[in-house]
Design an enzyme around this catalytic site. Structure first.
Site, short mmCIF file in Angstrom:
data_model
loop_
_atom_site.label_atom_id
_atom_site.label_comp_id
_atom_site.label_asym_id
_atom_site.label_seq_id
_atom_site.Cartn_x
_atom_site.Cartn_y
_atom_site.Cartn_z
N ASP A 62 81.39 64.25 -34.71
CA ASP A 62 82.71 63.69 -35.06
C ASP A 62 82.80 63.77 -36.58
OD1 ASP A 62 84.82 62.10 -35.84
OD2 ASP A 62 84.30 60.44 -34.49
N SER A 142 98.60 72.52 -43.99
CA SER A 142 99.72 72.75 -43.06
C SER A 142 101.00 72.93 -43.88
CB SER A 142 99.85 71.53 -42.14
OG SER A 142 101.09 71.53 -41.46
N TYR A 155 100.93 62.16 -40.43
CA TYR A 155 100.25 63.47 -40.38
C TYR A 155 100.51 64.24 -41.67
CZ TYR A 155 99.14 68.25 -38.90
OH TYR A 155 98.63 69.52 -38.83
N LYS A 159 97.97 65.70 -44.75
CA LYS A 159 97.86 67.09 -45.20
C LYS A 159 98.19 67.22 -46.70
CE LYS A 159 96.36 68.79 -41.32
NZ LYS A 159 95.01 69.34 -41.20
#
Ligand SMILES: NC(=O)C1=CN([C@@H]2O[C@H](COP(=O)(O)OP(=O)(O)OC[C@H]3O[C@@H](n4cnc5c(N)ncnc54)[C@H](O)[C@@H]3O)[C@@H](O)[C@H]2O)C=CC1
Ligand SMILES: CC(=O)C(C)=O
Length: 259
Positions: A62, A142, A155, A159
């Site tokens: 992980d 991204s 999110y 990024k």
């Protein structure tokens, strides 16, 4: 071959973009340490790498756990005989309006997307130093690391953070011959987008498939991105032709975000 006899570690290599990157770097000549939380998926990709005639090893980890990331790199060195390239690819999505997001949700995605990338950068740089060698650190950013997207706000924040870490690490490690760059895909048809589309359907009532279709229709080059598209850029960033590039988060999105 551009990276023959190099050892590359790829996180999130069990599926999607990570799998595509692992196979491309293997075709480029590298031995691959495949890291993911999904053991069975790792074994399947390892078999694909070996079928290409390259060495593969797997490590279940992980990436949000710092010690596990350090252990994965140590294992790559032991099992594959070196360590030259890390691709900090693993990450999760989260579709949630900002007004509803909870502390637990923020914490989880920050631990995986931001801290997980940081541990990969930190551990790789330490290992390169210990081995007295140059190296390549490549992170998954991204289009959402260049523009904030509605319903993908946290999110996007993760990024943007990856882009900041990429710049800071590039500056800290340049004098040691370590380059740090990131790839910024657009809409890639992987399991992550199946989840994003499903969550949009739950939250907005849009029919399943509609959100993905709408986003793909917005791509100038007229098609969804594939893991191979992303892997082509990563191949370049992993090889010697990109030796004079550092600190960049490069868009590869078919024409969505223009910088
Ligand atoms: N799919 C897309 O459209 C885009 C994806 N990205 C980024 O590319 C990267 C890969 O995305 P996809 O392949 O689409 O995702 P995916 O969800 O299809 O695959 C992600 C892989 O990472 C693994 N993973 C997740 N959390 C982990 C953890 N804590 N530790 C270890 N492994 C973990 C999963 O088990 C899975 O195998 C992510 O960082 C994502 O944010 C960036 C832009 C667009
Ligand atoms: C998953 C992802 O990064 C986007 C922007 O779709």
């Amino acid at each position: 071959m551009a990276i023959e006899n190099k050892v590359a570690l790829v996180t999130g290599a069990g599926q999607g973009i990570g799998r595509g990157i692992a196979l491309r770097l293997a075709k480029d000549g590298a031995a691959i340490m495949l890291v993911d939380m999904k053991a069975e998926a790792l074994d399947a990709v390892a078999a694909e790498v070996r079928a290409l005639g390259r060495k593969a090893a797997t490590f279940v980890a992980d990436i949000s756990d710092r010690e596990q990331v350090y252990a994965a790199i140590a294992q790559a060195e032991r099992e594959l005989g070196g360590f030259d390239i890390i691709v900090n690819n693993a990450g999760i999505a989260q579709v949630q309006p900002l007004s509803d997001v909870t502390p637990q949700e923020v914490d989880r995605i920050m631990r995986i997307n931001v801290q997980g990338t940081l541990w990969g950068i930190q551990a790789a740089a330490k290992k390169f130093e210990e081995r007295k060698q140059k190296g390549k650190i490549i992170n998954a950013c991204s289009i959402a690391g260049h523009d904030g997207f509605a319903m993908l706000g946290i999110y996007s924040a993760t990024k943007f953070a990856v882009r900041a870490l990429t710049q800071a690490a590039a500056k800290e490690y340049a004098s040691r011959g370590i380059t740090v760059n990131a790839y910024c895909p657009g809409i890639v048809g992987t399991g992550m987008w199946t989840e994003i589309d499903q969550r949009f359907a739950e939250i907005t009532g849009a029919p399943v498939g509609e959100t993905y279709k709408k986003y793909v229709e917005g791509i100038a080059l007229g098609r969804a991105e594939t893991p191979d598209d992303v892997a082509s850029l990563v191949s370049y960033l992993a090889g010697p032709d990109s030796d004079y590039i550092t600190g960049q988060s490069i868009l590869i999105d078919g024409g969505i975000v223009y910088r």
